[in-house]
Motif scaffolding. Structure first.
Motif, PDB file in Angstrom:
ATOM      1  N   ILE A   1      10.187  -8.690  42.095  1.00 36.65           N
ATOM      2  CA  ILE A   1       8.941  -8.461  42.818  1.00 36.65           C
ATOM      3  C   ILE A   1       8.900  -7.069  43.432  1.00 36.65           C
ATOM      4  O   ILE A   1       7.900  -6.369  43.352  1.00 36.65           O
ATOM      5  CB  ILE A   1       8.759  -9.531  43.920  1.00 36.65           C
ATOM      6  CG1 ILE A   1       8.770 -10.934  43.304  1.00 36.65           C
ATOM      7  CG2 ILE A   1       7.453  -9.290  44.662  1.00 36.65           C
ATOM      8  CD1 ILE A   1       7.722 -11.166  42.256  1.00 36.65           C
ATOM      9  N   SER A   2       9.992  -6.629  44.063  1.00 35.87           N
ATOM     10  CA  SER A   2       9.997  -5.308  44.685  1.00 35.87           C
ATOM     11  C   SER A   2       9.828  -4.227  43.617  1.00 35.87           C
ATOM     12  O   SER A   2       9.180  -3.211  43.837  1.00 35.87           O
ATOM     13  CB  SER A   2      11.283  -5.088  45.471  1.00 35.87           C
ATOM     14  OG  SER A   2      12.410  -5.121  44.604  1.00 35.87           O
ATOM     15  N   GLY A   3      10.431  -4.438  42.446  1.00 36.48           N
ATOM     16  CA  GLY A   3      10.273  -3.488  41.354  1.00 36.48           C
ATOM     17  C   GLY A   3       8.846  -3.418  40.865  1.00 36.48           C
ATOM     18  O   GLY A   3       8.332  -2.341  40.563  1.00 36.48           O
ATOM     19  N   LYS A   4       8.183  -4.545  40.785  1.00 36.56           N
ATOM     20  CA  LYS A   4       6.776  -4.571  40.371  1.00 36.56           C
ATOM     21  C   LYS A   4       5.908  -3.775  41.339  1.00 36.56           C
ATOM     22  O   LYS A   4       5.027  -3.021  40.937  1.00 36.56           O
ATOM     23  CB  LYS A   4       6.275  -6.016  40.320  1.00 36.56           C
ATOM     24  CG  LYS A   4       6.679  -6.785  39.074  1.00 36.56           C
ATOM     25  CD  LYS A   4       6.026  -8.158  39.106  1.00 36.56           C
ATOM     26  CE  LYS A   4       6.342  -8.939  37.846  1.00 36.56           C
ATOM     27  NZ  LYS A   4       5.705 -10.278  37.863  1.00 36.56           N
ATOM     28  N   GLN A   5       6.172  -3.965  42.629  1.00 38.97           N
ATOM     29  CA  GLN A   5       5.384  -3.251  43.630  1.00 38.97           C
ATOM     30  C   GLN A   5       5.575  -1.747  43.509  1.00 38.97           C
ATOM     31  O   GLN A   5       4.621  -0.981  43.581  1.00 38.97           O
ATOM     32  CB  GLN A   5       5.772  -3.709  45.039  1.00 38.97           C
ATOM     33  CG  GLN A   5       4.959  -3.031  46.138  1.00 38.97           C
ATOM     34  CD  GLN A   5       5.375  -3.477  47.524  1.00 38.97           C
ATOM     35  OE1 GLN A   5       6.398  -4.115  47.715  1.00 38.97           O
ATOM     36  NE2 GLN A   5       4.574  -3.131  48.512  1.00 38.97           N
ATOM     37  N   LYS A   6       6.819  -1.317  43.308  1.00 40.90           N
ATOM     38  CA  LYS A   6       7.069   0.113  43.159  1.00 40.90           C
ATOM     39  C   LYS A   6       6.363   0.675  41.927  1.00 40.90           C
ATOM     40  O   LYS A   6       5.808   1.775  41.955  1.00 40.90           O
ATOM     41  CB  LYS A   6       8.578   0.371  43.075  1.00 40.90           C
ATOM     42  CG  LYS A   6       9.297   0.306  44.420  1.00 40.90           C
ATOM     43  CD  LYS A   6      10.738   0.707  44.274  1.00 40.90           C
ATOM     44  CE  LYS A   6      11.421   0.781  45.643  1.00 40.90           C
ATOM     45  NZ  LYS A   6      10.837   1.838  46.506  1.00 40.90           N
ATOM     46  N   GLN A   7       6.375  -0.099  40.839  1.00 46.13           N
ATOM     47  CA  GLN A   7       5.690   0.374  39.638  1.00 46.13           C
ATOM     48  C   GLN A   7       4.180   0.463  39.867  1.00 46.13           C
ATOM     49  O   GLN A   7       3.533   1.390  39.369  1.00 46.13           O
ATOM     50  CB  GLN A   7       5.989  -0.559  38.453  1.00 46.13           C
ATOM     51  CG  GLN A   7       7.359  -0.347  37.830  1.00 46.13           C
ATOM     52  CD  GLN A   7       7.518   1.023  37.197  1.00 46.13           C
ATOM     53  OE1 GLN A   7       7.644   2.024  37.901  1.00 46.13           O
ATOM     54  NE2 GLN A   7       7.510   1.085  35.884  1.00 46.13           N
ATOM     55  N   ARG A   8       3.619  -0.476  40.615  1.00 47.65           N
ATOM     56  CA  ARG A   8       2.188  -0.399  40.933  1.00 47.65           C
ATOM     57  C   ARG A   8       1.892   0.840  41.769  1.00 47.65           C
ATOM     58  O   ARG A   8       0.879   1.512  41.565  1.00 47.65           O
ATOM     59  CB  ARG A   8       1.737  -1.665  41.665  1.00 47.65           C
ATOM     60  CG  ARG A   8       1.535  -2.868  40.759  1.00 47.65           C
ATOM     61  CD  ARG A   8       0.766  -3.962  41.466  1.00 47.65           C
ATOM     62  NE  ARG A   8       1.528  -4.525  42.565  1.00 47.65           N
ATOM     63  CZ  ARG A   8       2.347  -5.574  42.462  1.00 47.65           C
ATOM     64  NH1 ARG A   8       2.512  -6.158  41.289  1.00 47.65           N
ATOM     65  NH2 ARG A   8       2.989  -6.041  43.516  1.00 47.65           N
ATOM     66  N   GLN A   9       2.781   1.142  42.716  1.00 47.52           N
ATOM     67  CA  GLN A   9       2.586   2.331  43.550  1.00 47.52           C
ATOM     68  C   GLN A   9       2.652   3.600  42.708  1.00 47.52           C
ATOM     69  O   GLN A   9       1.842   4.522  42.890  1.00 47.52           O
ATOM     70  CB  GLN A   9       3.648   2.373  44.655  1.00 47.52           C
ATOM     71  CG  GLN A   9       3.470   1.314  45.724  1.00 47.52           C
ATOM     72  CD  GLN A   9       4.617   1.294  46.727  1.00 47.52           C
ATOM     73  OE1 GLN A   9       5.673   1.873  46.494  1.00 47.52           O
ATOM     74  NE2 GLN A   9       4.424   0.612  47.842  1.00 47.52           N
TER      75      GLN A   9
END
Length: 270
Positions: free
Chosen positions: A192-200
């Motif tokens: 989940i944290s990786g997904k958020q960083k990719q969205r950013q």
């Protein structure tokens, strides 16, 4: 009252009264007033900020008034935005959009979860011509990825050509980090944290391309390079990035760019 004792034990007792939902409402409001009169302490700010979500309207308004004695109005309004109660959140949003301190807003826009509200606050800064250049550059050159997209949108909307270099570098960094993580499959699956960083990163990449395009040639060569790299990326770049890159080439591209455009004629995301 306990406030005059001036020690941490007295403060803790006042905070406990304010937070106790079983306590008399009048006593809780009085406790909020007392906390607003004491020297600022992190524990009291946390207690009062949590009360902005209380179901008792009088209590949350008293907590808001106490916070305004301890913090600037802009900082207090940012806390009120998190309240689920419209009687606090809506006026706070209006104040921030029209009169919020520009420096504080630019630095803390990333704390606002609602995308539409962030856009409203960004537009308010641009409309007021209150875009602190030094703060925007600090955000763009900083390593924290969350604020990059917001800073880019403000720079583009305000036509801050002096920040073209910083904007171009940040856009390139966002693109590079997105590609590296994509290759390693970070941000995919259950991370989940990786997904958020990719969205950013994706948001900063597309916002950067858009913003550079608004600077009327202030970053022409850099922008064309970024757009060509995005479109030549084996269709791996996010759809929003590809759309912005296509607009760049439509506006400023050369004849040789036709070969880059051909694969996208059948791309369902366009």
């Amino acid at each position: 009252g306990l406030r005059h004792a001036g020690d941490e034990r007295s403060r803790s007792l006042i905070e406990a009264v304010a937070a106790d939902r079983a306590e008399d409402d009048g006593l809780r409001r009085a406790a909020c007033r007392e906390l607003g009169e004491l020297p600022r302490a992190a524990s009291s700010v946390t207690c009062l900020a949590e009360l902005l979500d209380d179901d008792n309207q009088g209590l949350r308004k008293q907590a808001m008034a106490a916070l305004e004695r301890l913090h600037s109005r802009t900082e207090t309004a940012l806390m009120a935005l998190r309240s689920r109660h419209k009687d606090l959140a809506d006026p706070a949003a209006t104040f921030l959009a029209h009169r919020g301190d520009a420096l504080t807003l630019v630095q803390r826009l990333g704390e606002v979860d609602d995308g539409e509200l962030r856009q409203r606050l960004r537009q308010g800064l641009v409309r007021r011509k209150a875009c602190p250049q030094a703060a925007l550059e600090e955000l763009l050159r900083g390593d924290a990825e969350g604020p990059w997209a917001d800073a880019a949108w403000i720079v583009g909307a305000a036509r801050e050509a002096a920040l073209a270099e910083a904007l171009g570098e940040t856009t390139a960094t966002a693109a590079q980090r997105w590609r590296e993580a994509h290759r390693e499959q970070i941000g995919v699956g259950r991370d989940i944290s990786g997904k958020q960083k990719q969205r950013q990163r994706s948001a900063a990449w597309s916002a950067g391309l858009w913003a550079l395009r608004q600077l009327n040639g202030g970053a022409g060569a850099k922008l064309l390079t970024l757009a060509r790299e995005a479109l030549g990326d084996d269709l791996a770049a996010p759809a929003g990035v590809r759309r912005e890159a296509l607009r760049v080439l439509e506006q400023s591209g050369e004849g040789s760019d036709v070969t880059l455009l051909k694969p996208y004629l059948s791309d369902g995301h366009q």
